[in-house]
Motif scaffolding. Structure first.
Motif, PDB file in Angstrom:
ATOM      1  N   PHE A  51     -77.536   2.737  78.314  1.00  0.00           N
ATOM      2  CA  PHE A  51     -76.911   1.914  77.294  1.00  0.00           C
ATOM      3  C   PHE A  51     -77.650   1.974  75.953  1.00  0.00           C
ATOM      4  O   PHE A  51     -77.419   1.161  75.068  1.00  0.00           O
ATOM      5  CB  PHE A  51     -76.783   0.474  77.786  1.00  0.00           C
ATOM      6  CG  PHE A  51     -75.838   0.350  78.957  1.00  0.00           C
ATOM      7  CD1 PHE A  51     -74.468   0.315  78.746  1.00  0.00           C
ATOM      8  CD2 PHE A  51     -76.313   0.318  80.251  1.00  0.00           C
ATOM      9  CE1 PHE A  51     -73.580   0.224  79.817  1.00  0.00           C
ATOM     10  CE2 PHE A  51     -75.437   0.228  81.332  1.00  0.00           C
ATOM     11  CZ  PHE A  51     -74.070   0.185  81.112  1.00  0.00           C
ATOM     12  N   GLY A  52     -78.556   2.955  75.813  1.00  0.00           N
ATOM     13  CA  GLY A  52     -79.251   3.178  74.551  1.00  0.00           C
ATOM     14  C   GLY A  52     -80.451   2.285  74.307  1.00  0.00           C
ATOM     15  O   GLY A  52     -80.903   2.153  73.166  1.00  0.00           O
ATOM     16  N   PHE A  53     -80.989   1.700  75.376  1.00  0.00           N
ATOM     17  CA  PHE A  53     -82.132   0.792  75.254  1.00  0.00           C
ATOM     18  C   PHE A  53     -83.351   1.366  75.969  1.00  0.00           C
ATOM     19  O   PHE A  53     -83.250   2.318  76.728  1.00  0.00           O
ATOM     20  CB  PHE A  53     -81.819  -0.570  75.880  1.00  0.00           C
ATOM     21  CG  PHE A  53     -80.607  -1.267  75.334  1.00  0.00           C
ATOM     22  CD1 PHE A  53     -80.408  -1.414  73.961  1.00  0.00           C
ATOM     23  CD2 PHE A  53     -79.649  -1.794  76.183  1.00  0.00           C
ATOM     24  CE1 PHE A  53     -79.301  -2.071  73.451  1.00  0.00           C
ATOM     25  CE2 PHE A  53     -78.530  -2.460  75.697  1.00  0.00           C
ATOM     26  CZ  PHE A  53     -78.352  -2.592  74.335  1.00  0.00           C
ATOM     27  N   SER A  54     -84.497   0.749  75.725  1.00  0.00           N
ATOM     28  CA  SER A  54     -85.703   1.003  76.515  1.00  0.00           C
ATOM     29  C   SER A  54     -86.377  -0.345  76.741  1.00  0.00           C
ATOM     30  O   SER A  54     -86.018  -1.338  76.111  1.00  0.00           O
ATOM     31  CB  SER A  54     -86.656   1.956  75.780  1.00  0.00           C
ATOM     32  OG  SER A  54     -87.283   1.302  74.696  1.00  0.00           O
ATOM     33  N   GLU A  55     -87.361  -0.376  77.608  1.00  0.00           N
ATOM     34  CA  GLU A  55     -88.051  -1.647  77.877  1.00  0.00           C
ATOM     35  C   GLU A  55     -88.816  -2.143  76.658  1.00  0.00           C
ATOM     36  O   GLU A  55     -89.071  -3.330  76.531  1.00  0.00           O
ATOM     37  CB  GLU A  55     -88.988  -1.499  79.075  1.00  0.00           C
ATOM     38  CG  GLU A  55     -88.234  -1.321  80.373  1.00  0.00           C
ATOM     39  CD  GLU A  55     -89.133  -1.209  81.581  1.00  0.00           C
ATOM     40  OE1 GLU A  55     -88.800  -1.804  82.608  1.00  0.00           O
ATOM     41  OE2 GLU A  55     -90.171  -0.513  81.499  1.00  0.00           O
ATOM     42  N   THR A  56     -89.167  -1.243  75.760  1.00  0.00           N
ATOM     43  CA  THR A  56     -89.928  -1.637  74.573  1.00  0.00           C
ATOM     44  C   THR A  56     -89.073  -1.774  73.319  1.00  0.00           C
ATOM     45  O   THR A  56     -89.563  -2.248  72.296  1.00  0.00           O
ATOM     46  CB  THR A  56     -91.066  -0.633  74.294  1.00  0.00           C
ATOM     47  OG1 THR A  56     -90.493   0.669  74.112  1.00  0.00           O
ATOM     48  CG2 THR A  56     -92.061  -0.610  75.435  1.00  0.00           C
ATOM     49  N   ASP A  57     -87.806  -1.354  73.410  1.00  0.00           N
ATOM     50  CA  ASP A  57     -86.951  -1.441  72.219  1.00  0.00           C
ATOM     51  C   ASP A  57     -85.492  -1.704  72.590  1.00  0.00           C
ATOM     52  O   ASP A  57     -84.743  -0.796  72.924  1.00  0.00           O
ATOM     53  CB  ASP A  57     -87.043  -0.173  71.385  1.00  0.00           C
ATOM     54  CG  ASP A  57     -86.278  -0.279  70.073  1.00  0.00           C
ATOM     55  OD1 ASP A  57     -85.864  -1.391  69.683  1.00  0.00           O
ATOM     56  OD2 ASP A  57     -86.079   0.763  69.426  1.00  0.00           O
ATOM     57  N   ILE A  58     -85.146  -2.966  72.542  1.00  0.00           N
ATOM     58  CA  ILE A  58     -83.761  -3.393  72.689  1.00  0.00           C
ATOM     59  C   ILE A  58     -83.435  -4.137  71.401  1.00  0.00           C
ATOM     60  O   ILE A  58     -83.771  -5.302  71.244  1.00  0.00           O
ATOM     61  CB  ILE A  58     -83.555  -4.278  73.926  1.00  0.00           C
ATOM     62  CG1 ILE A  58     -83.926  -3.503  75.190  1.00  0.00           C
ATOM     63  CG2 ILE A  58     -82.114  -4.800  73.987  1.00  0.00           C
ATOM     64  CD1 ILE A  58     -83.927  -4.312  76.458  1.00  0.00           C
ATOM     65  N   ASP A  59     -82.866  -3.383  70.473  1.00  0.00           N
ATOM     66  CA  ASP A  59     -82.561  -3.945  69.155  1.00  0.00           C
ATOM     67  C   ASP A  59     -83.821  -4.540  68.511  1.00  0.00           C
ATOM     68  O   ASP A  59     -83.796  -5.628  67.945  1.00  0.00           O
ATOM     69  CB  ASP A  59     -81.449  -4.990  69.284  1.00  0.00           C
ATOM     70  CG  ASP A  59     -80.683  -5.197  67.987  1.00  0.00           C
ATOM     71  OD1 ASP A  59     -80.699  -4.289  67.121  1.00  0.00           O
ATOM     72  OD2 ASP A  59     -80.082  -6.265  67.836  1.00  0.00           O
ATOM     73  N   GLY A  60     -84.937  -3.807  68.660  1.00  0.00           N
ATOM     74  CA  GLY A  60     -86.188  -4.216  68.042  1.00  0.00           C
ATOM     75  C   GLY A  60     -87.039  -5.164  68.874  1.00  0.00           C
ATOM     76  O   GLY A  60     -88.149  -5.510  68.474  1.00  0.00           O
TER      77      GLY A  60
END
Length: 140
Positions: A51-60
């Motif tokens: 879904f275009g996320f990572s554990e360190t960057d979900i919309d900043g």
């Protein structure tokens, strides 16, 4: 002995298969509980990436695990492939639960049910923060 019961969600939004490696086995010659938690982590990372996320960057913002509950249902062995299904639920202001169901991809046997409580953080301030809108709009 009281057993953990996980009130599982009805709808999963993601699935992935993960092959069991020899390093996942314990002295009982089956997948150890610690390895299953690591496999859940891999499945969660794949879920977020899808879904275009990572554990360190979900919309900043980042996420951290607040808790974990696992109910083991059957054994897994070298050469098995586990199908992990993942979904979200139990949203609050600062986080939610991520739910996991793992089955043997060949036999369909249920291997585990689990959930992890996640909390979103502002990594620049190292403080809990509200759920990013991008995450909410995708999963709530």
């Amino acid at each position: 002995m009281a057993r953990i019961e996980i009130d599982m969600i009805k709808k999963f939004v993601f699935e992935t298969e993960i092959a069991i490696r020899i390093s996942n086995l314990n002295y009982g010659n089956h997948v150890g509980h610690d390895a299953l938690i690591s496999l859940m982590h891999e499945a969660r990372v794949r879920f977020l990436c899808r879904f275009g996320f990572s554990e360190t960057d979900i919309d900043g913002k980042g996420l951290i695990l607040a808790d974990l509950a696992v109910s083991y249902k059957s054994q897994s062995f070298y050469g098995d492939k586990l199908k992990f299904e993942i979904g979200t639920g139990d949203f609050n202001k600062y986080g939610c639960d991520i739910f996991y169901r793992a089955t043997n991809a060949k036999t369909g046997n249920l291997v585990l049910l689990a959930k992890t409580g996640i909390v979103f953080i502002d990594r620049t301030q190292n403080k809990v923060t509200t759920i990013p809108e991008a995450f909410l709009s995708q999963f709530s």
